[in-house]
Design an enzyme around this catalytic site. Structure first.
Site, PDB file in Angstrom:
ATOM      1  N   ASP A   1       0.803  -1.271   0.037  1.00 29.92           N
ATOM      2  CA  ASP A   1      -0.016  -0.068  -0.094  1.00 29.92           C
ATOM      3  C   ASP A   1       0.717   1.235  -0.059  1.00 29.92           C
ATOM      4  OD1 ASP A   1      -2.077  -1.931   0.131  1.00 29.92           O
ATOM      5  OD2 ASP A   1      -2.509  -1.536   2.406  1.00 29.92           O
TER       6      ASP A   1
ATOM      7  N   TYR B   1      -6.643 -10.073   9.894  1.00 28.97           N
ATOM      8  CA  TYR B   1      -5.338  -9.785   8.968  1.00 28.97           C
ATOM      9  C   TYR B   1      -4.095 -10.438   9.882  1.00 28.97           C
ATOM     10  CZ  TYR B   1      -2.105  -7.164   6.312  1.00 28.97           C
ATOM     11  OH  TYR B   1      -1.159  -6.900   5.518  1.00 28.97           O
TER      12      TYR B   1
END
Length: 382
Positions: A173, A223
């Site tokens: 990201d 996650y």
């Protein structure tokens, strides 16, 4: 990049602090394929988009620092020598975390003021958090002449997320947001941080996002759980990361891991291979193959890695019913957010309408459709 957004942030800064700020735009990102491969040292295929965070930043001479999140109508005043993480989920942790990680590198920063606003849809899986971290580190680097490279800046952003936000994220990201190239996607090796850029011209096709407008609360903890499962299997296999493992390697330890963790590791190995095949498909202009790989990615995320949700699965099922959609999958960490769809330009509007109607009937809530353009990475706006 929204000029109106930048103008609003700049004017707000001038009114609040009576000083001319530096302006930074930091984009969100999409990811064509390669999900949950980044923290396994694998390959990903992201691109920066024209939605992001606009930030205005300047030195402060008041002996304290101020950060203002316009979206949340929230202001934090702080002293740099007293910074510590706020309670979980607080936006200021992204700002504090970046500052703390810069300090850890023995760089000297004085007081500063920052105001920011974003137009990345919340919870869409387009990495508004990385865009914010990058805007802060980029702004501070410019403001205080820290001499940080972009590679150093993205590692600072990543560490801020690990140590202050509590999400053990990979590097994709931050990389995509920092290094994005207009009209290109980046095929990134997350181990070496080397990427190849691919000009995306899908001719009669385009990318379209559909946001479920849900974000199930599991996401952060799930996650981190997935990441630790991958790391424990790598250890069992005696490899540095799952990027180094093959399907036959995994079969050797099938009796030493739970069936669910076996499937998670298998997904990562297969998804990494799909990402490499996707780059070749784009090189060869083989959109049918690319679309098929995207559908396979979703099936793996849903059935093997178990990070999808009923809303995402429903939108992908709608896509499969439409012959004009070559591929669709959930994008981002999971449990909500967007699907990314590779669709014929002439059919995009009609599909958006039918999918939205079906979604509303099924879940009694609206989804949102976005058409995006691929943008330049984090930069100073003159």
């Amino acid at each position: 990049m929204s000029k109106a957004l930048l103008k609003e942030v700049k004017n707000n800064f001038l009114e609040t602090f009576n000083a001319a700020p530096l302006l930074i735009f930091s984009p969100g990102r999409i990811n064509i394929i390669g999900e949950h491969t980044d923290y396994n040292d694998g390959f990903v295929f992201p691109a920066a988009v024209d939605k992001g965070i606009a930030a205005a930043i300047q030195k402060s001479d008041t002996g304290t620092s101020t950060a203002i999140a316009l979206d949340l109508e929230s202001t934090i005043n702080f002293e740099l020598n007293k910074i510590k993480p706020s309670k979980e989920g607080c936006w200021e942790n992204y700002v504090f975390g970046v500052f703390a990680e810069i300090q850890n590198r023995n760089k000297v920063i004085g007081d500063f003021n920052i105001i920011f606003r974003g137009n990345i849809p919340g919870g869409a899986g387009m990495s508004s958090s990385a865009a914010l971290e990058n805007s802060v580190v980029f702004g501070l680097n410019e403001l205080f002449n820290l001499g940080l490279t972009k590679d150093e800046m993205i590692l600072i952003s990543q560490k801020a997320e690990h140590n202050y936000v509590g999400v053990n994220c990979g590097i994709m990201d931050q990389y995509a947001s920092m290094f994005g190239i207009k009209d290109h996607a980046l095929h990134l090796d997350c181990r070496t941080l080397e990427s190849s850029s691919y000009k995306l011209d899908f001719k009669e096709h385009q990318l379209m996002l559909i946001n479920t407008n849900v974000k199930h609360s599991l996401s952060d903890s799930a996650y981190n759980d997935r990441r630790s499962a991958c790391e424990s299997i790598s250890k069992l296999l005696g490899v540095e990361a799952l990027r180094d493992a093959t399907e036959p390697d995994l079969e050797q330890i099938i009796d030493k891991v739970t069936p669910t963790n076996y499937q998670k590791a298998l997904f990562v190995i297969q998804e990494n291979a799909r990402t490499i095949k996707a780059a070749k498909a784009i090189e060869n202009n083989d959109l049918e193959l690319l679309g098929s790989l995207i559908y396979q990615s979703h099936a793996g995320l849903s059935d093997q890695y178990k990070v999808s949700c009923k809303e995402l699965d429903f939108l992908v099922a709608q896509a499969k019913k439409n012959k004009h959609v070559l591929g669709a999958r959930m994008m981002g960490g999971g449990f909500g957010g967007c699907t990314i769809n590779l669709i014929a330009k002439t059919a995009a509007k009609a599909f958006a309408e039918t999918a939205s109607k079906a979604y509303k009937n099924k879940f009694d809530k609206d989804c949102s459709v976005y058409f995006i353009e691929l943008s330049q990475g984090t930069h100073l706006v003159e």
